[in-house]
Design a protein around this motif. Structure first.
Motif, mmCIF file in Angstrom:
data_model
loop_
_atom_site.group_PDB
_atom_site.id
_atom_site.type_symbol
_atom_site.label_atom_id
_atom_site.label_comp_id
_atom_site.label_asym_id
_atom_site.label_seq_id
_atom_site.Cartn_x
_atom_site.Cartn_y
_atom_site.Cartn_z
ATOM 1 N N ASP A 123 63.547 -156.028 -18.920
ATOM 2 C CA ASP A 123 64.061 -154.928 -18.095
ATOM 3 C C ASP A 123 64.942 -153.972 -18.894
ATOM 4 O O ASP A 123 65.097 -152.813 -18.509
ATOM 5 N N ASN A 124 65.531 -154.440 -19.988
ATOM 6 C CA ASN A 124 66.401 -153.593 -20.810
ATOM 7 C C ASN A 124 65.738 -153.149 -22.106
ATOM 8 O O ASN A 124 66.405 -152.626 -22.987
ATOM 9 N N THR A 125 64.443 -153.364 -22.233
ATOM 10 C CA THR A 125 63.740 -153.015 -23.461
ATOM 11 C C THR A 125 63.108 -151.641 -23.311
ATOM 12 O O THR A 125 62.291 -151.409 -22.423
ATOM 13 N N VAL A 126 63.484 -150.720 -24.194
ATOM 14 C CA VAL A 126 63.061 -149.319 -24.122
ATOM 15 C C VAL A 126 62.171 -149.005 -25.323
ATOM 16 O O VAL A 126 62.456 -149.423 -26.446
ATOM 17 N N ILE A 127 61.113 -148.256 -25.075
ATOM 18 C CA ILE A 127 60.216 -147.826 -26.151
ATOM 19 C C ILE A 127 60.886 -146.671 -26.888
ATOM 20 O O ILE A 127 61.117 -145.612 -26.310
ATOM 21 N N VAL A 128 61.208 -146.872 -28.154
ATOM 22 C CA VAL A 128 61.874 -145.828 -28.930
ATOM 23 C C VAL A 128 60.923 -145.136 -29.893
ATOM 24 O O VAL A 128 61.222 -144.054 -30.393
ATOM 25 N N HIS A 129 59.794 -145.756 -30.167
ATOM 26 C CA HIS A 129 58.822 -145.147 -31.078
ATOM 27 C C HIS A 129 57.429 -145.396 -30.524
ATOM 28 O O HIS A 129 57.043 -146.535 -30.284
ATOM 29 N N ALA A 130 56.704 -144.323 -30.282
ATOM 30 C CA ALA A 130 55.319 -144.421 -29.828
ATOM 31 C C ALA A 130 54.516 -143.403 -30.615
ATOM 32 O O ALA A 130 54.847 -142.219 -30.620
ATOM 33 N N SER A 131 53.493 -143.873 -31.297
ATOM 34 C CA SER A 131 52.692 -142.945 -32.084
ATOM 35 C C SER A 131 51.222 -143.298 -31.948
ATOM 36 O O SER A 131 50.852 -144.450 -31.733
ATOM 37 N N ALA A 132 50.413 -142.275 -32.073
ATOM 38 C CA ALA A 132 48.966 -142.429 -32.086
ATOM 39 C C ALA A 132 48.451 -141.628 -33.273
ATOM 40 O O ALA A 132 48.833 -140.473 -33.459
ATOM 41 N N SER A 133 47.619 -142.246 -34.065
ATOM 42 C CA SER A 133 47.085 -141.570 -35.239
ATOM 43 C C SER A 133 45.583 -141.792 -35.310
ATOM 44 O O SER A 133 45.052 -142.731 -34.717
ATOM 45 N N ARG A 134 44.933 -140.927 -36.048
ATOM 46 C CA ARG A 134 43.491 -141.065 -36.201
ATOM 47 C C ARG A 134 43.162 -142.307 -37.008
ATOM 48 O O ARG A 134 43.787 -142.596 -38.021
ATOM 49 N N GLY A 135 42.160 -143.010 -36.546
ATOM 50 C CA GLY A 135 41.673 -144.168 -37.279
ATOM 51 C C GLY A 135 40.463 -143.767 -38.109
ATOM 52 O O GLY A 135 40.291 -142.607 -38.486
ATOM 53 N N MET A 136 39.613 -144.728 -38.365
ATOM 54 C CA MET A 136 38.421 -144.420 -39.149
ATOM 55 C C MET A 136 37.408 -143.651 -38.304
ATOM 56 O O MET A 136 37.444 -143.695 -37.073
ATOM 57 N N ARG A 137 36.535 -142.958 -38.976
ATOM 58 C CA ARG A 137 35.490 -142.200 -38.296
ATOM 59 C C ARG A 137 34.203 -143.018 -38.330
ATOM 60 O O ARG A 137 33.761 -143.451 -39.393
ATOM 61 N N ILE A 138 33.621 -143.221 -37.162
ATOM 62 C CA ILE A 138 32.353 -143.934 -37.071
ATOM 63 C C ILE A 138 31.243 -142.904 -37.274
ATOM 64 O O ILE A 138 31.120 -141.951 -36.506
ATOM 65 N N ARG A 139 30.449 -143.108 -38.306
ATOM 66 C CA ARG A 139 29.423 -142.135 -38.665
ATOM 67 C C ARG A 139 28.074 -142.573 -38.099
ATOM 68 O O ARG A 139 27.589 -143.666 -38.395
#
Length: 185
Positions: A123-139
């Protein structure tokens, strides 16, 4: 080997600057998800929207997005996007990315289990860092007439969440659009 985009020392410094609280490395929980086949632009906006929420608030928010009851405000990638009449309080450009919300729910549940394993109060745990980045490209290639082929590529997304346990007086009490929009700006 895959590395975290943020170190424990950086998280401690971030919490010190934002909340003026000193924490230890034992109060940090992390979770990552790799190679989700989702839109990376919507994933970036979703990560921006759940930052500085508690884990429970973020899970509830993602459930509402999956049920099409709450949108994700779109701040950065707004070209050729519909501007709504704002039935919610806040930003007029918004989307309801169901697949992205489902992927974030998986990582949020993993983060919650990691936090409980480390002995943190959920209940006291807060998200301080959230990131989304590109992964590999499926060809992939689509065969065409006369021996030609058209490339048909698909991008993937990596999601990274870091949460810390804060004192009870610094934890956001309830979800509000004003808090989400303030975190986005």
């Amino acid at each position: 080997m895959r590395y975290w985009s943020i170190r424990d020392e950086d998280v401690i410094d971030l919490v010190k600057r934002r909340y003026n609280v000193t924490i230890s490395a034992d109060q940090i929980a992390k979770a990552r998800g790799f190679e989700f086949r989702i839109s990376w632009k919507k994933a970036i906006e979703t990560a921006r929207a759940i930052r500085f929420l508690t884990i429970k608030q973020a899970e509830d928010y993602m459930e509402k997005v999956k049920d099409l009851k709450a949108p994700i405000p779109i701040k950065e990638f707004t070209r050729k996007q519909a501007h709504h009449n704002v039935p919610w309080d806040g930003w007029p450009v918004a989307k309801w990315p169901v697949k992205v919300a489902d992927s974030f729910l998986q990582v949020l549940r993993n983060l919650e289990s990691n936090a409980s394993y480390r002995g943190l109060n959920i209940d006291n745990t807060v998200i301080v860092h959230a990131s989304a980045s590109r992964g590999m490209r499926i060809r992939n290639y689509m065969p065409r007439a006369l021996g030609r082929a058209t490339p048909w590529f698909q991008d993937t997304v990596n999601i990274e969440l870091v949460a810390v346990e804060l004192p009870a007086e610094l934890v956001p009490k309830k979800f509000s659009w004003a808090r989400v929009l303030k975190a986005i700006k």
